[in-house]
Design an enzyme around this catalytic site. Structure first.
Site, PDB file in Angstrom:
ATOM      1  N   ASP A 212     -33.588  34.227 -22.984  1.00 36.59           N
ATOM      2  CA  ASP A 212     -35.045  33.831 -23.220  1.00 36.59           C
ATOM      3  C   ASP A 212     -35.710  35.393 -23.494  1.00 36.59           C
ATOM      4  O   ASP A 212     -35.656  36.300 -22.885  1.00 36.59           O
ATOM      5  CB  ASP A 212     -35.499  33.215 -22.001  1.00 36.59           C
ATOM      6  CG  ASP A 212     -36.865  33.027 -21.794  1.00 36.59           C
ATOM      7  OD1 ASP A 212     -37.037  31.657 -22.407  1.00 36.59           O
ATOM      8  OD2 ASP A 212     -38.030  33.763 -21.762  1.00 36.59           O
ATOM      9  N   ASN A 220     -47.148  36.400 -30.046  1.00 39.45           N
ATOM     10  CA  ASN A 220     -47.928  35.251 -30.969  1.00 39.45           C
ATOM     11  C   ASN A 220     -49.383  35.530 -30.624  1.00 39.45           C
ATOM     12  O   ASN A 220     -50.071  35.420 -31.491  1.00 39.45           O
ATOM     13  CB  ASN A 220     -47.641  33.793 -30.388  1.00 39.45           C
ATOM     14  CG  ASN A 220     -46.269  33.508 -30.766  1.00 39.45           C
ATOM     15  OD1 ASN A 220     -45.620  33.795 -32.094  1.00 39.45           O
ATOM     16  ND2 ASN A 220     -45.795  32.551 -30.106  1.00 39.45           N
ATOM     17  N   HIS A 225     -48.808  33.638 -35.148  1.00 35.60           N
ATOM     18  CA  HIS A 225     -47.318  32.859 -34.936  1.00 35.60           C
ATOM     19  C   HIS A 225     -46.333  33.445 -36.231  1.00 35.60           C
ATOM     20  O   HIS A 225     -45.237  33.116 -36.034  1.00 35.60           O
ATOM     21  CB  HIS A 225     -47.737  31.278 -35.354  1.00 35.60           C
ATOM     22  CG  HIS A 225     -48.299  30.836 -34.126  1.00 35.60           C
ATOM     23  ND1 HIS A 225     -47.438  30.639 -33.091  1.00 35.60           N
ATOM     24  CD2 HIS A 225     -49.711  30.468 -33.691  1.00 35.60           C
ATOM     25  CE1 HIS A 225     -48.169  29.896 -31.933  1.00 35.60           C
ATOM     26  NE2 HIS A 225     -49.510  29.714 -32.484  1.00 35.60           N
ATOM     27  N   ASP A 229     -42.498  33.938 -35.393  1.00 35.13           N
ATOM     28  CA  ASP A 229     -41.613  33.564 -36.155  1.00 35.13           C
ATOM     29  C   ASP A 229     -40.374  34.430 -36.749  1.00 35.13           C
ATOM     30  O   ASP A 229     -39.178  34.555 -36.570  1.00 35.13           O
ATOM     31  CB  ASP A 229     -42.130  32.464 -37.391  1.00 35.13           C
ATOM     32  CG  ASP A 229     -42.592  31.268 -36.886  1.00 35.13           C
ATOM     33  OD1 ASP A 229     -42.544  30.965 -35.861  1.00 35.13           O
ATOM     34  OD2 ASP A 229     -43.576  30.705 -38.010  1.00 35.13           O
ATOM     35  N   GLU A 255     -38.826  29.999 -27.220  1.00 31.42           N
ATOM     36  CA  GLU A 255     -38.000  31.328 -27.277  1.00 31.42           C
ATOM     37  C   GLU A 255     -36.806  31.252 -26.680  1.00 31.42           C
ATOM     38  O   GLU A 255     -36.156  32.328 -26.091  1.00 31.42           O
ATOM     39  CB  GLU A 255     -38.964  32.452 -27.036  1.00 31.42           C
ATOM     40  CG  GLU A 255     -39.239  32.540 -25.420  1.00 31.42           C
ATOM     41  CD  GLU A 255     -40.515  31.580 -25.088  1.00 31.42           C
ATOM     42  OE1 GLU A 255     -41.203  31.574 -24.126  1.00 31.42           O
ATOM     43  OE2 GLU A 255     -40.774  30.830 -25.944  1.00 31.42           O
TER      44      GLU A 255
END
Length: 334
Positions: A212, A220, A225, A229, A255
């Site tokens: 994680d 973000n 975003h 990404d 994530e």
């Protein structure tokens, strides 16, 4: 019966080979009887050989899951069979060539099927040219036959290529995460179930890591975003390069990722987690600095199902987060 239908539904190539077996049994068997009653022993034996060989190939495909070699074997023997029957029966045997064209382009890749079909056509036409009247009634008939076969092969190859490519795209959509190209949740569930069955049957060692990204929401929020990404795709690339080819990476959601490691012991699982944690901290960067990862893991032992296995690894991940992130914890069990 239900398991058979599910397997046929999920494996297109196996369903094609099975269909070929049924068509061979139903379609060619009457010809075997007819040829033998007619006294044409040689052609009858060829037809019988094709039916028996097809049955063995289908059985092999079902037992091993390998559909490539049975398909190649069937394309070879049916191409040879079409040639022999055409030489023996003349014009009456040539009609089987059009069936052969469709068959080859379904059971093997387009290039291999084209080679098999064209090679068979060359053999028949060469034999017919050197032996006038035995296969073709005239050179004009031979030319017409060759041209129509080549045109049929061209259309069949285009159709086969498009169909194969579309199936590959559907498989990708069904099993890969569109952003990171890691396996998706559906693929993960299937692989974990396979690992459970492998462990229960053969005691094959498997390890599981849940990864994680730390404070990913801040990436973000701070950079948008698109930057998030990019972090996810870079993380996937880094992890894959840090793993063995046999290890499988899946994106479970957001994530959070899962890494399945076959043929590994607890020490090896710890080493893998340590290597991934260090490599990610070193290589995964944003304008605000490095992005780190927390990892929880456990070996597959006496879990009742894959959900229990995944839950144990998840609990270790939560402990790693509580202890300050950017660390790994491997369950002492197993």
């Amino acid at each position: 019966m239900q398991s058979i239908l599910i397997r046929l539904k999920e494996d297109f190539q196996l369903s094609i080979i099975t269909l070929v077996g049924l068509c061979s049994l139903i379609g060619i068997t009457p010809y075997i009887v007819f040829r033998l009653l007619e006294g044409n022993l040689w052609v009858g034996l060829v037809d019988a050989f094709l039916v028996v060989s097809t049955g063995l190939a289908v059985l092999y495909a079902w037992r091993t899951g390998d559909t490539i070699r049975p398909g190649q074997f069937l394309a070879l023997i049916y191409s040879a069979g079409a040639v022999l029957v055409s030489i023996k029966l003349g014009v009456n045997g040539l009609f089987w060539f059009y069936t052969l064209i469709l068959f080859n382009f379904f059971v093997v890749p387009p290039l291999q099927s084209a080679v098999a079909t064209v090679a068979s056509l060359i053999v028949v036409c060469t034999y017919g040219y050197l032996n006038p009247g035995l296969v073709f009634e005239s050179h004009y008939q031979m030319t017409s036959f060759a041209v129509t076969c080549l045109i049929a092969s061209l259309f069949a190859s285009v159709f086969a290529y498009r169909g194969r490519r579309q199936r590959e795209q559907l498989i990708e959509l069904a099993t890969l995460d569109p952003l990171t190209r890691a396996g998706n949740r559906r693929a993960m569930d299937a692989e974990l179930d396979i690992a459970m069955a492998d462990y229960q049957r053969h005691k094959t060692a498997y390890g599981l890591l849940v990864l994680d990204l730390d404070l990913f929401k801040e990436v973000n929020d701070a950079h948008g975003h698109k930057a998030g990404d990019h972090v996810l795709t870079e993380f996937t690339r880094i992890v894959k390069l840090s793993c063995r080819q046999s290890d499988r990476l899946f994106r479970m959601g957001g994530e959070e990722f899962v890494l399945l490691l076959p043929m590994v012991d607890r020490t090896g699982l710890e080493q893998a987690a340590s290597h991934i944690r260090g490599t990610v901290a070193e290589q995964l960067q944003t304008p605000d600095g490095p992005v780190t990862v927390s990892i929880g893991g456990c070996m597959l032992h006496q879990h009742g199902n894959s959900d229990e296995w995944l839950h144990e690894a998840d609990q270790c991940l939560y402990k790693a987060k509580e202890l300050g992130r950017n660390r790994y914890i491997i369950s002492p069990k197993g």
